[in-house]
Design an enzyme around this catalytic site. Structure first.
Site, PDB file in Angstrom:
ATOM      1  N   THR A 171       0.481  -0.973  -0.035  1.00 35.05           N
ATOM      2  CA  THR A 171      -0.011  -0.137  -0.105  1.00 35.05           C
ATOM      3  C   THR A 171       0.827   1.567   0.303  1.00 35.05           C
ATOM      4  O   THR A 171       0.298   1.953  -0.376  1.00 35.05           O
ATOM      5  CB  THR A 171      -0.891   0.324   1.786  1.00 35.05           C
ATOM      6  OG1 THR A 171      -1.678  -1.383   1.564  1.00 35.05           O
ATOM      7  CG2 THR A 171      -2.097   1.304   1.508  1.00 35.05           C
ATOM      8  N   LYS A 174       5.755   2.819  18.394  1.00 37.87           N
ATOM      9  CA  LYS A 174       5.898   5.047  17.978  1.00 37.87           C
ATOM     10  C   LYS A 174       6.012   5.348  18.930  1.00 37.87           C
ATOM     11  O   LYS A 174       7.125   5.733  18.718  1.00 37.87           O
ATOM     12  CB  LYS A 174       4.778   5.045  17.623  1.00 37.87           C
ATOM     13  CG  LYS A 174       4.118   4.355  16.272  1.00 37.87           C
ATOM     14  CD  LYS A 174       2.908   4.542  15.722  1.00 37.87           C
ATOM     15  CE  LYS A 174       2.559   3.884  14.507  1.00 37.87           C
ATOM     16  NZ  LYS A 174       0.548   3.889  14.181  1.00 37.87           N
TER      17      LYS A 174
END
Ligand code: HSE
Length: 438
Positions: free
Chosen positions: A13, A205
């Site tokens: 993607t 993250k």
């Protein structure tokens, strides 16, 4: 005109988005930067099944070696995700003197130290803007924009899947299960949603943000992680009635020479800018000692938003590579920017030592003295109550509940009080504990 030659590993993607953006905005980028970005090779195991647009003009290969072995390629972009073989490809590209770009947060959280150390040794750069909060340029903000600050706090909504689910629960009254099913239907959640809903993706993250904000290198065990599974409408209702919004936050905070790192559902005051971040959007709030409060907002995932972040790395690294004095590639300090990432010796604060406010909900058996004994136990553990609301849910079966909002307290004390309360036998079920983030 200066030219930089690129190789792409992974045409999924985001990889497809990078090719698309280079094709659509290449001329504009060239005008702005004076650099022609030539994507020479694309490697992907399924490259020959790709039908989205013609890949004329690129050298195509099913194997990453084609990119890694090509000495003309100066920047290798890894977008295959996962741990291996992504790690090996990145390390090989670096060894061969290529700058590398990745959006792979799981890999950086686990092996960032190894990757950055090798890049430093070889004298190449690692771009990773796409790894946290997608299009939001939070890496650049922490590395450059706020570089002069001592960062006091980072608090982020950095997982779009969970933010979408919590928004549907709050705005449409959906159960967790129904909101998750809707997120899956719309492509905001994977068929196996564990990585997102259990908070692991946000923890990856946060690990990257913690390095940039506080100069630390956390191991997975240094981050306390709770996801959103099992949150109920009762939690949302309490939040609403008391002026809060329930969010999955990733929090990094510096307190007295310690760094606390945690991912968990949190009650955010409705007036706080993070409370207005809805649906699949991400935002990161950063407080520096000089800057004071700042916040950055945008789409944390998706093809073109993440491609935008990857291209920003390509452009920045290309500009530095071209404008730095040229030398022999592979010599230390040659063409790479030098930034010490791990500069702090701060220790990590265990979750039991954090100090915050808490929302506690105790499902009780309605019996004489229940409220009194419960609040007395909290008081004995030094947990001061800011608000209390007791209600009978069902008089016939003597089911009640007590909701409490505490003043700031040490988590260890709150947990000890909860254990003692459970020991009295007045609870019908385990208590709910949600931290407040002011
Ligand atoms: N599921 C993740 C999210 C993808 O929604 O944030 C980006 O890491």
């Amino acid at each position: 005109m200066a030219q930089i030659t690129l190789g792409l590993i992974g045409l999924g993607t985001v990889g497809t988005g990078v090719v698309r953006l280079l094709r659509e905005n290449g001329d504009l980028i060239e005008k702005k930067t004076g650099i022609r970005f030539r994507l020479k090779r694309i490697a992907d195991r399924g490259i020959h099944a790709f039908r989205e647009f013609p890949l004329d003009g690129y050298e195509l290969s099913e194997s990453a070696e084609a990119v890694l072995d090509d000495p003309e390629i100066e920047i290798a972009v890894e977008l295959i995700g996962g741990y291996e073989p992504a790690r090996t490809y990145l390390l090989q590209a670096i060894e061969r003197g290529k700058h590398v770009i990745t959006a792979n947060k799981a890999l950086l959280a686990k092996s960032g130290g190894e990757i950055f150390a090798l890049a430093d040794k070889v004298g190449v750069e690692v771009g990773f803007e796409g790894s946290v909060a997608g299009t939001v340029p939070i890496i650049r903000i922490l590395q450059d924009g706020l570089a002069a600050n001592r960062i006091e706090k980072v608090a982020g909504i950095i997982n779009g899947t969970t933010n979408y689910i919590l928004t549907r629960m709050a705005e449409d009254g959906l159960s967790y299960e129904a909101a998750l099913a809707e997120a899956q239907r719309l492509g905001f959640a994977e068929a196996d949603p564990a990585l997102d809903v259990d908070g692991e993706d946000a923890a990856h993250k946060l690990s990257i943000l913690a390095t940039l904000a506080f100069g630390v290198r956390p191991e997975r065990g240094d981050i306390h992680v709770e996801g959103i599974r099992g949150l109920e409408q009762a939690d949302i209702r309490f939040a609403k009635e008391n002026g809060y919004v329930l969010k999955l936050l990733a929090i990094g905070r510096k307190t007295n020479g310690h760094v606390e790192l945690r991912v968990h559902p949190a009650l955010v005051p409705a007036r706080h800018p993070l409370a207005s971040v809805r649906n699949e959007f991400n935002a990161v709030f950063v407080k520096g000692d000089a800057s004071r409060e700042t916040m950055y907002y945008g789409r944390g995932a998706g093809q073109m938003p993440t491609a935008s972040a990857v291209l920003s790395d390509i452009i920045e690294i290309a500009e530095r590579a071209l404008h730095a004095p040229r030398g022999v590639r592979g010599v230390e300090g040659d063409r790479a920017r030098k930034r010490t990432l791990y500069w702090s010796a701060d220790r990590f604060l265990p979750i039991g030592e954090i100090r915050t406010r808490f929302y506690l909900r105790f499902p009780i058996v309605d019996a004489p003295g229940a409220i009194g004994s419960l609040t007395t136990i909290l008081g004995r553990h030094g947990v001061s109550i800011a608000a209390v609301h007791a209600s009978i849910l069902d008089a016939a079966s003597a089911r009640g509940q007590i909701e409490i909002l505490t003043h700031e307290a040490i988590e260890r004390s709150v947990r000890a009080a909860c254990a003692e309360i459970a020991g009295t036998g007045i609870l019908r079920e385990k208590e709910r504990l949600i931290r407040v983030d002011e």
